[in-house]
Write a protein that holds these residues in place. Structure first.
Motif, PDB file in Angstrom:
ATOM      1  N   SER A   1      37.987  29.104  15.401  1.00 51.85           N
ATOM      2  CA  SER A   1      36.743  29.755  15.833  1.00 51.85           C
ATOM      3  C   SER A   1      36.054  29.153  17.051  1.00 51.85           C
TER       4      SER A   1
ATOM      5  N   THR B   1      41.654  33.879  16.541  1.00 55.81           N
ATOM      6  CA  THR B   1      40.711  34.854  15.987  1.00 55.81           C
ATOM      7  C   THR B   1      41.481  36.118  15.615  1.00 55.81           C
ATOM      8  N   PRO B   2      40.897  36.971  14.768  1.00 55.47           N
ATOM      9  CA  PRO B   2      41.643  38.130  14.268  1.00 55.47           C
ATOM     10  C   PRO B   2      42.253  38.993  15.371  1.00 55.47           C
ATOM     11  N   ASP B   3      41.553  39.129  16.499  1.00 56.47           N
ATOM     12  CA  ASP B   3      42.049  40.004  17.556  1.00 56.47           C
ATOM     13  C   ASP B   3      43.406  39.561  18.085  1.00 56.47           C
TER      14      ASP B   3
END
Lengths: 737, 320
Positions: free
Chosen positions: A639, A720-722
């Motif tokens: 993060s 990160t999810p992206d």
């Protein structure tokens, strides 16, 4: 007594003193004070007549000040002074600089750079006036460089070249050649940077939040063009630093100049946003790693190149390949760090400079290679631990990497890891395991400390060494208590005052082993004196419970002191052991992570770190350092990311709401194994650095667990999810078995 | 922070027609005042106006404007009959903030667009007509639906997304009397006047939020973010869904993190009604939801993320 450390001290004296104090998991004496608000931080001293200063940041990225409309704010209530001075700092000092950094705030190097100080009777008045201050600029922001991919890069230092890597890669049976990215990080220490300055004639006292008092005195004195002897720095309690307080920064010099001008004390506290925007950052990195192995999984080629950035004229270059130099073998090597000049705030030391991001990537690529070869990642690493330092033919002082992988793996349940991705599903979550090596160079720094055995048998330790939440108070007291046979309730440690002998400061994981060695030597000197008074050989001396005994003789220590205190200064500095041995702390990380099959969210489910850093001086503070490092590792992996505006380099996520450090819920149960080790080449107390090791590779273990979970190999941190979504397998697909 | 006049109201009527900024929990307003993003000349503290009760309202519930987020999420009636609301509240902020934050204040919280949050940038929401620096800037968490060149900010909250799915209403006292607005109509899109977040007129005060009779079915609030607390949603989905004989018998949905308001689109629920759940059906619903979606670069990922999150929630709600 010699001060340089030239031959390993194999006596292991601390193993023979027998007090049970050294290594014990004792509480930090400063802990209760801190939670009760009785340990004042830099801004918390009440000085009569103290005025309040607030810094003003530049609204442009590059250029100079054309005019400052002082009069408008000087007319506001309570405003005393508007300072925009050539002595004020444009940039913070790099760690250990011991001289003034870039000065003259009328020149602007990056967006948000302090350009003026507004001083008023109250903080609120100063804040309002700082916000209202109008400044006209000669704006040259158009000539700034804001894209880290489009800089002119030059080697930070001479690349390490061994053999012919291109040829070795072409001949390798297995090869990986991948480019990774990591984004910039902030130290984000809990206590914001703050200073109170007070003059008494020509003498300046500065209460500051600083990590290295002795060089900080020189930096401050040089900035103010006054002799070092005129400066006293007081920093007994520091609420975290992580590199951001190694050198002085804007607030100290500004407070000193304003206090001189106004002839009254002045306090300057950076806002949280200003800490983010003006102190220092870890550079973003682009890293190309090349690994080529023979059919048996032995490295033939090892390449690690990194592209990093800093402001023009800053020498500091994130030493990304630092651990790659010594960790694995491979006769053909190419290691280089290339620096480009960028118009962003100063890049400098953030916890474990180099290894924090370098190991994260190297250990990810090692996992890629193990997967390609089809062998266990631990096995690949074991096959590539060199017997002697590649290229320099030096012995390793001690290295517990093998043991860390074996014992850590056994404790974690590594044998249950599935050999292929997408084999474990828990509801919406793919689950996988990953591991990584931990490695961080060991450094000793010059240090001194005074130990006084009072006539009544109490022990006082004094050094300017800081405790930034790491445990210096506890550890230095334990060394003295162990050596002098004095129970801990009769030992007092006084720190963080430049009037005391210069310790090593808090940085580079060296505080405990370096300043601890100085305390050890002072105590040894006291032991020799006491043995002499007892008329026995010091090797035979036993000190315990206030009694000195040995060779059939015995006397209370207080009688040997005969009413007078006994005071010694211990000193140490690195010598031949630093040149003759490759010294580092080692370990291994194990991680189980879940990847949400739908959303790409990653959650660490459990983690274990096994570490060997020489003698453990305090099992509780050592464990806490490891835990904290691993939590940082979670942040760096998942993060933490400085976000700069692409048009002007201004830092957009400049607070803890938008710069995402892990929250409690992101931190799963973490286990720490401390391996028994003595490293006599590292220090006479056989201890090495512990403070940063926990972050040196953690992110690699997490990334490798993500791959093992879902089959996506993330090559851009934070993950990160992206960055996972596009490659995630169909969430509704049947699970492979 | 600029100096301001402070007054304390003892009944809601004092706020009606007032030109002061109303101060409730202050968790957003005071932060913005410190940053000088908000610079009210007058602040009226409404914390002692007594609007802090949760009462039965027929089969529904009337939640006073000043009920704290924590109290609402802990209320036994809310937890039993409108668990979606409790889930959404608990997915937001931190315990300390939820203790102070109020229901009406939460509805009125402002965007966390990083350009809105600092005064040295162009922002049509903060300073109408100045432009939008987010368009070409850091916009990872900005809107993909209903945005305009004037503003691509998102409404940041969670609670209102659940309230939109639950068909809640907002009760407002205005100088001309009491009015009620459907929550789905309360927040605005930025078209034309980006500085107005919602339909509250000057001199109006929210007095309560009302919930209609409970709806049967599974209630799920799913919030996606890279860290698991104290972060705004990248995407969130609020869903109430009831199955009957293997088919979807009722569905109410709202989405967070996608737009300037809690996003609702009646076509999504209509596409689901009477159908057997399947990945293909979920995809069809997402096609409708995202047919007008437009990314700005950094936030392009929200389009597939919204699709996949919707699928996850529908799968969860329809599985046996």
């Amino acid at each position: 007594m010699l001060t340089t450390y030239d031959t390993p001290d194999q006596r292991n004296l601390l193993d023979r003193t027998g007090q049970g104090i050294i290594g014990a998991p004792l509480d930090r004496p400063d802990g209760p004070l801190k939670v009760a608000g009785q340990a004042p931080y830099a801004a918390e001293y009440d000085l009569v007549g103290c005025a309040e200063g607030v810094l003003v940041g530049a609204a442009i990225s590059k250029g100079s000040i054309a005019a400052i409309h002082r009069d408008e704010v000087l007319a506001m209530p309570g405003v005393l002074l508007v300072l925009s001075d050539k002595a004020m700092l444009r940039r913070p000092a790099q760690g250990g600089a011991a001289q003034a950094p870039a000065q003259d705030v009328r020149q602007i190097d990056y967006h948000g750079q302090p350009v003026a100080l507004v001083v008023a009777e109250t903080f609120e008045q100063a804040t309002a006036a700082a916000k209202a201050l109008r400044i006209d600029y000669d704006d040259q922001s158009g000539s700034g460089r804001f894209d880290p991919d489009a800089l002119d890069f030059a080697p930070g230092e001479e690349p390490t070249v061994l053999g012919d890597i291109d040829e070795a890669m072409s001949k390798a049976a297995h090869r990986v050649d991948e480019t990774y990215r990591t984004e910039g990080h902030a130290s984000a220490a809990m206590e914001p940077h703050a200073a109170i300055a007070q003059w008494d004639g020509d003498d300046l006292t500065l209460w500051g939040s600083l990590q290295m008092v002795a060089p900080n005195v020189k930096e401050l004195a040089d900035s103010l063009r006054i002799p070092d002897a005129r400066v006293r720095i007081v920093a007994p309690y520091v609420g975290g630093g992580f590199g951001s307080k190694l050198g002085i920064s804007h607030e100290g010099v500004a407070a000193a100049l304003a206090a001189l001008e106004l002839q009254r004390p002045v306090r300057v506290t950076l806002s949280r946003q200003q800490v983010f925007e003006t102190v220092n950052r870890r550079s973003e990195t682009r890293q190309r790693v090349r690994l080529g192995a023979d059919a048996g999984g032995r490295l033939l080629a090892l390449g690690h190149e990194a592209w990093i950035s800093n402001l023009p004229a800053e020498d500091f270059a994130e030493p990304v390949t630092q651990a790659t130099q010594f960790l694995y073998g491979g006769d053909n090597r190419y290691l280089a760090v290339l620096k480009g000049e960028i118009t962003r705030l100063t890049a400098g030391s953030v916890r474990a400079p180099g290894e924090a991001v370098g190991m994260q990537v190297l250990e990810s690529v090692m996992d890629e290679l193990a997967h390609k070869i089809g062998i266990d990642p631990i096995e690949l690493r074991k096959r590539n631990l060199p017997a002697r330092l590649p290229g320099q033919d030096l012995p390793y002082s001690s290295r517990k990497l093998f043991e860390a992988m074996d014992e850590g793996g056994a404790a974690f349940g590594w044998s249950k890891r599935k050999p292929k991705p997408c084999m474990t599903r828990d509801g919406e979550w793919w689950v996988g395991m990953g591991m990584a090596s931990a490695a961080r160079v060991n450094m000793m720094q010059p240090a001194s400390a005074q130990v006084r055995l009072e006539a009544d048998g109490r022990v006082i330790v004094e050094t300017d060494q800081t405790d930034i939440g790491t445990g210096s108070y506890a550890i230095l007291g334990q060394i003295a208590g162990e050596m002098l046979g004095c129970p801990m309730d009769r030992v007092e440690v006084r720190l963080g005052d430049s009037r005391f002998p210069a310790g090593a400061g808090s940085g580079g994981s060296w505080a405990a082993s370096s300043t601890g060695s100085a305390v050890f030597r002072a105590c040894e000197s006291i032991r020799i004196e006491l043995a002499g008074r007892l008329r026995i050989d010091s090797e035979a001396l036993e000190l315990s419970g206030g009694i000195a005994r040995g060779a059939g003789k015995e006397a209370p220590v207080t009688r040997l002191l005969a009413g007078a205190p006994l005071e010694r200064i211990g000193r140490i500095k690195p010598g031949k052991t630093a040149d003759n041995y490759a010294q580092a702390s080692y370990g291994a990380f194990f991680c189980e992570a879940g990847v949400n099959a739908f959303t790409g969210e990653v959650r660490v489910r459990r983690m274990l770190g096994a570490f060997g850093f020489g003698r453990v001086l305090n099992a509780k503070t050592a464990r806490s350092q490891c835990l904290g490092g691993m939590v940082w590792g979670i942040g760096g992996a998942l993060s933490e990311e400085l976000q700069f505006d692409p048009r002007d380099g201004r830092l957009m996520n400049h607070d803890l709401a938008e710069y995402h450090i892990p929250v409690n819920r992101d931190v799963p149960p973490i286990e720490v194994l401390l391996l028994e080790e003595r490293d006599a080449a590292a220090s006479p107390i056989q201890a090495k650095g512990a403070g940063e090791l926990g972050i040196c590779g953690t992110g690699g273990a997490i990334a490798n667990a993500i791959f093992n979970a879902c089959g996506v190999r993330p090559r851009h941190f934070p993950i990160t999810p992206d960055k996972l979504l596009a490659q995630l397998p169909d969430p509704f697909a049947e699970i492979a078995s | 922070m600029r100096a301001f006049d402070y007054a304390r109201a003892t009944e809601a009527a004092e706020a009606v027609g007032s030109d002061a900024r109303l101060l409730a929990g202050g968790t957003n307003l005071l932060d913005l005042m410190k940053l000088e993003v908000e610079t009210p000349a007058r602040v009226l503290d409404i914390n002692r106006t007594g609007l802090d009760r949760i009462e039965a309202d027929g089969e529904g519930l009337r939640i006073g404007a000043l009920v704290s987020n924590s109290a609402c999420a802990a209320d036994a009636r809310v937890r039993a009959d409108w668990p979606l609301l409790a889930q959404a509240i608990l997915a937001g902020a931190s315990p300390q903030l939820r203790n102070k934050a109020t229901m009406a204040g939460n509805l009125c919280q402002r965007t966390r667009c990083q350009y809105f949050m600092r005064t040295d940038t162009r922002c049509n929401k903060r300073e109408p007509g100045s432009g939008c620096d987010a368009l070409e800037g850091v916009n990872r968490n900005h809107a993909i639906l209903g945005a305009s060149e004037a503003c691509i900010a998102t409404y940041p909250g969670d609670m209102a997304v659940a309230l939109a799915a639950l068909d809640a209403w907002v009760e407002i006292d205005s100088p001309s009397g009491r009015r009620s607005v459907a929550l789905r109509e309360f927040h605005r899109l930025p078209n034309g006047i980006a500085h107005r977040d919602n339909v509250l007129e000057p001199g109006e005060i929210i007095t309560a939020i009302t919930l209609p009779a409970p709806v049967r079915g599974r209630q799920i609030y799913r919030k996606v973010r890279e860290r698991s607390s104290y972060a705004f949603a990248l995407v969130s989905v609020a869903l109430v869904l009831r199955m009957d004989a293997g088919r979807i018998a009722a569905a109410q949905l709202a989405f967070g993190g996608l737009a300037h308001k809690p996003w609702t689109d009646s076509r999504v629920a209509e596409a689901l009604l009477g159908q057997k759940p399947s990945p293909a059906l979920f995809d069809k619903a997402a096609d409708l939801l995202l047919s007008g979606a437009q990314g700005q670069g950094e936030n392009d990922f929200k389009i597939p993320l919204a699709r996949r999150t919707l699928a996850a929630v529908l799968h969860d709600a329809t599985k046996e």
